[in-house]
Enzyme design. Sequence first.
Site, PDB file in Angstrom:
ATOM      1  N   GLY A  24      28.408  38.658 -10.079  1.00  0.00           N
ATOM      2  CA  GLY A  24      29.014  39.989  -9.923  1.00  0.00           C
ATOM      3  C   GLY A  24      30.098  39.977  -8.844  1.00  0.00           C
TER       4      GLY A  24
ATOM      5  N   GLU B   8      15.270  36.985  -5.628  1.00  0.00           N
ATOM      6  CA  GLU B   8      14.956  37.328  -7.015  1.00  0.00           C
ATOM      7  C   GLU B   8      14.529  36.052  -7.743  1.00  0.00           C
ATOM      8  OE1 GLU B   8      18.279  38.456  -9.721  1.00  0.00           O
ATOM      9  OE2 GLU B   8      17.000  40.141 -10.255  1.00  0.00           O
TER      10      GLU B   8
ATOM     11  N   CYS C 144      16.063  42.931 -14.576  1.00  0.00           N
ATOM     12  CA  CYS C 144      16.727  43.139 -13.288  1.00  0.00           C
ATOM     13  C   CYS C 144      15.970  44.118 -12.408  1.00  0.00           C
ATOM     14  CB  CYS C 144      18.153  43.611 -13.509  1.00  0.00           C
ATOM     15  SG  CYS C 144      18.242  45.030 -14.575  1.00  0.00           S
TER      16      CYS C 144
ATOM     17  N   LYS D  25      31.682  39.724 -24.296  1.00  0.00           N
ATOM     18  CA  LYS D  25      31.264  38.323 -24.266  1.00  0.00           C
ATOM     19  C   LYS D  25      29.757  38.224 -24.141  1.00  0.00           C
ATOM     20  CE  LYS D  25      30.755  35.165 -21.082  1.00  0.00           C
ATOM     21  NZ  LYS D  25      29.585  34.441 -21.645  1.00  0.00           N
TER      22      LYS D  25
ATOM     23  N   GLU E 113      26.131  45.662 -12.742  1.00  0.00           N
ATOM     24  CA  GLU E 113      24.690  45.898 -12.668  1.00  0.00           C
ATOM     25  C   GLU E 113      24.075  44.535 -12.425  1.00  0.00           C
ATOM     26  OE1 GLU E 113      21.142  45.886 -13.274  1.00  0.00           O
ATOM     27  OE2 GLU E 113      21.581  46.219 -15.389  1.00  0.00           O
TER      28      GLU E 113
ATOM     29  N   GLY F  40      24.332  41.002 -14.768  1.00  0.00           N
ATOM     30  CA  GLY F  40      23.932  39.621 -14.502  1.00  0.00           C
ATOM     31  C   GLY F  40      23.597  39.444 -13.041  1.00  0.00           C
ATOM     32  N   SER F  41      23.811  38.244 -12.530  1.00  0.00           N
ATOM     33  CA  SER F  41      23.399  37.941 -11.159  1.00  0.00           C
ATOM     34  C   SER F  41      24.347  38.552 -10.136  1.00  0.00           C
ATOM     35  CB  SER F  41      23.326  36.431 -10.957  1.00  0.00           C
ATOM     36  OG  SER F  41      24.619  35.879 -11.058  1.00  0.00           O
ATOM     37  N   THR F  42      23.838  38.763  -8.942  1.00  0.00           N
ATOM     38  CA  THR F  42      24.663  39.301  -7.860  1.00  0.00           C
ATOM     39  C   THR F  42      25.796  38.328  -7.514  1.00  0.00           C
ATOM     40  OG1 THR F  42      22.920  40.701  -6.999  1.00  0.00           O
ATOM     41  CG2 THR F  42      24.583  40.012  -5.423  1.00  0.00           C
TER      42      THR F  42
HETATM   43  P1  NAI Z   1      25.033  35.019 -14.670  1.00  0.00           P
HETATM   44  O1  NAI Z   1      25.175  36.270 -13.899  1.00  0.00           O
HETATM   45  O2  NAI Z   1      25.813  33.852 -14.187  1.00  0.00           O
HETATM   46  O3  NAI Z   1      25.409  35.282 -16.204  1.00  0.00           O
HETATM   47  C1  NAI Z   1      25.528  36.557 -16.800  1.00  0.00           C
HETATM   48  C2  NAI Z   1      26.776  36.630 -17.658  1.00  0.00           C
HETATM   49  O4  NAI Z   1      27.923  36.398 -16.848  1.00  0.00           O
HETATM   50  C3  NAI Z   1      26.843  35.593 -18.775  1.00  0.00           C
HETATM   51  O5  NAI Z   1      27.473  36.163 -19.911  1.00  0.00           O
HETATM   52  C4  NAI Z   1      27.752  34.529 -18.184  1.00  0.00           C
HETATM   53  O6  NAI Z   1      28.420  33.779 -19.162  1.00  0.00           O
HETATM   54  C5  NAI Z   1      28.730  35.366 -17.391  1.00  0.00           C
HETATM   55  N1  NAI Z   1      29.411  34.651 -16.292  1.00  0.00           N
HETATM   56  C6  NAI Z   1      28.922  33.649 -15.520  1.00  0.00           C
HETATM   57  N2  NAI Z   1      29.835  33.252 -14.610  1.00  0.00           N
HETATM   58  C7  NAI Z   1      30.932  34.017 -14.808  1.00  0.00           C
HETATM   59  C8  NAI Z   1      32.222  34.092 -14.194  1.00  0.00           C
HETATM   60  N3  NAI Z   1      32.551  33.295 -13.175  1.00  0.00           N
HETATM   61  N4  NAI Z   1      33.111  34.995 -14.653  1.00  0.00           N
HETATM   62  C9  NAI Z   1      32.782  35.820 -15.662  1.00  0.00           C
HETATM   63  N5  NAI Z   1      31.592  35.792 -16.295  1.00  0.00           N
HETATM   64  C10 NAI Z   1      30.673  34.900 -15.875  1.00  0.00           C
HETATM   65  O7  NAI Z   1      23.478  34.700 -14.708  1.00  0.00           O
HETATM   66  P2  NAI Z   1      22.694  33.339 -15.088  1.00  0.00           P
HETATM   67  O8  NAI Z   1      23.309  32.170 -14.402  1.00  0.00           O
HETATM   68  O9  NAI Z   1      22.531  33.266 -16.539  1.00  0.00           O
HETATM   69  O10 NAI Z   1      21.273  33.635 -14.413  1.00  0.00           O
HETATM   70  C11 NAI Z   1      21.049  33.383 -13.034  1.00  0.00           C
HETATM   71  C12 NAI Z   1      20.249  34.466 -12.392  1.00  0.00           C
HETATM   72  O11 NAI Z   1      20.923  35.709 -12.519  1.00  0.00           O
HETATM   73  C13 NAI Z   1      18.884  34.734 -12.981  1.00  0.00           C
HETATM   74  O12 NAI Z   1      17.926  33.842 -12.505  1.00  0.00           O
HETATM   75  C14 NAI Z   1      18.629  36.126 -12.521  1.00  0.00           C
HETATM   76  O13 NAI Z   1      18.164  36.123 -11.204  1.00  0.00           O
HETATM   77  C15 NAI Z   1      20.001  36.772 -12.551  1.00  0.00           C
HETATM   78  N6  NAI Z   1      20.231  37.566 -13.779  1.00  0.00           N
HETATM   79  C16 NAI Z   1      20.170  38.924 -13.699  1.00  0.00           C
HETATM   80  C17 NAI Z   1      20.311  39.698 -14.834  1.00  0.00           C
HETATM   81  C18 NAI Z   1      20.219  41.176 -14.791  1.00  0.00           C
HETATM   82  O14 NAI Z   1      19.792  41.788 -15.763  1.00  0.00           O
HETATM   83  N7  NAI Z   1      20.662  41.819 -13.732  1.00  0.00           N
HETATM   84  C19 NAI Z   1      20.516  39.090 -16.154  1.00  0.00           C
HETATM   85  C20 NAI Z   1      20.660  37.655 -16.123  1.00  0.00           C
HETATM   86  C21 NAI Z   1      20.499  36.944 -14.965  1.00  0.00           C
END
Ligand code: NAI
Length: 501
Positions: A249, A401, A300, A191, A266, A244-246
């Site tokens: 996660g 972060e 990240c 996804k 991660e 993605g975000s903690t």
């Molecule tokens: P997010 O962690 O919510 O999104 C990342 C992925 O997870 C996207 O594909 C999203 O559709 C999916 N996702 C979201 N909620 C989900 C759920 N309940 N079940 C399954 N999948 C889900 O991150 P977001 O809201 O885009 O960004 C927020 C913060 O996260 C950023 O400001 C940053 O601090 C952090 N982040 C960290 C990343 C990294 O590389 N470790 C990458 C992106 C964001």
Amino acid sequence: MSDLFVELTAPNGRKYSQPRGLFINNEFVKSKSGETISTINPSDETEICSVYAAGPEDVDIAVAAARKAFKDPSWRDMDSTARGELLLKFAELIEKHRETLATIETWDNGKAYTISLAEDLGEVIGTLKYYAGYADKIHGQVITTSPKKLAYTLREPLGVCGQIIPWNFPLAMAAWKLGPALCTGNTVVLKAAEQTPLSILYLATLVKEAGFPPGVINFINGEGRKAGAALAQHHGVDKIAFTGSTATGKEIMKLASVNMKNITLETGGKSPLLVFDDADLEQAVKWAHVGIMYNQGQVCTATSRILVQEGVYDKFISEFKEHVAQTSVVGDPFKDDTFQGPQVTKAQFDNVLSYIEAGKSAGAKLIAGGEAFKNVGGKGFFIAPTIFADVTDEMKIYKEEVFGPFVVISSFKTEEEAVERANDTTYGLGAAVFTQNITKGHRLAREIEAGMVWINSSNDADIRIPFGGVKQSGIGRELGEAGLEAYTNKKAVHVNLGTKL
Ligand code: NAI
Ligand code: MG
């Protein structure tokens, strides 16, 4: 042609056909509900196009396709060298379409085109080739116990892998997950992030051409809370890999518990970069810049917390400020000299601005930036590279972060204090140490709680080297040989060679 494709012309003049569907069983299809999400060019806030968004019903269909493909002899029994060749073919096709993929990535995400083309696409191709090479080098062991037993292990694929990727490096995160999953014989439902769906859909056009059997690789778009959550809690999925975000996660861990899925996570970080009095200061300044300002600070492992020993504190700040001013050229990401494009979305832009306000109101000393950057036609989610100094440990900007071109600097007196403060965080992703004393460098590498420590560099990660975090920065490792562990089981086979009961 149906509305599953739209003919687009990117801001750099490149014309191409953009898929809009879900990619299941090697075909583009509409979502069952007909729902779509639209994606925005963060440089000028215009809509690029809309794409079909998966709901739970579509996730069911994609998972069923992946399950069927997993059991199909065309994939399950494929010769391992042939599987590696398929991945190589995929990498070659990506190379052929490199400019188009880099264009889409820049248009949808905002990162500088020169960087998309050289670095992101280089990493995608490199990762797939690296894991292609592993396809026929994955094997079990014979374990000697007694003459009456032959015991051996088989390295088996896990099954159907759900992969949920973020928007900061869409194609690279896809490659990090597809490479090890496919070379070990799994099937995938990946996804994309709803903010950056377009490059992943274009990548899908190359899957069939490379020759993957239908259902081996499926790509879906959709919102995290709908499509992502449906995938994470699906009983037909054996593994979830997430970046993605903690907070998300943790949510995914809970959802994945319904059938005790194997997980790799991660997540976030607030990685420290320590500069000691005995450091090569010019090098420290340059790496510190790359460590936080690269990719608009949306990394990240960004070394977002700089701790400088008091003897070089003022000098570091003035040289760092000067270097950022000269190097962090903010502008249209399609211009050749641009280093920093816009933040990916309005939400991320607003979030970074809110941390800027928090820094100001907490009384941190603003050294540079501290506002939106308005000189790119007055539109777009651009932020002036922001540096706060004299930041103290209890400030929100020191702890959380930010995920933007935003760095905090603080001073320390002793090595002991530096280690204690470096570790005083819920995160443990990366860390960087600058010293010319090699004994101290290696000692710190052991003492710092992190998945990765750079001595005299920052963020020069490498696809051949394990990547991942400790504490609340994640579980498991990607890349390198370690990345294969995340996608195989070791099955033990016991053969009785004569023990009679
Ligand atoms: P997010 O962690 O919510 O999104 C990342 C992925 O997870 C996207 O594909 C999203 O559709 C999916 N996702 C979201 N909620 C989900 C759920 N309940 N079940 C399954 N999948 C889900 O991150 P977001 O809201 O885009 O960004 C927020 C913060 O996260 C950023 O400001 C940053 O601090 C952090 N982040 C960290 C990343 C990294 O590389 N470790 C990458 C992106 C964001
Ligand atoms: Mg976008």
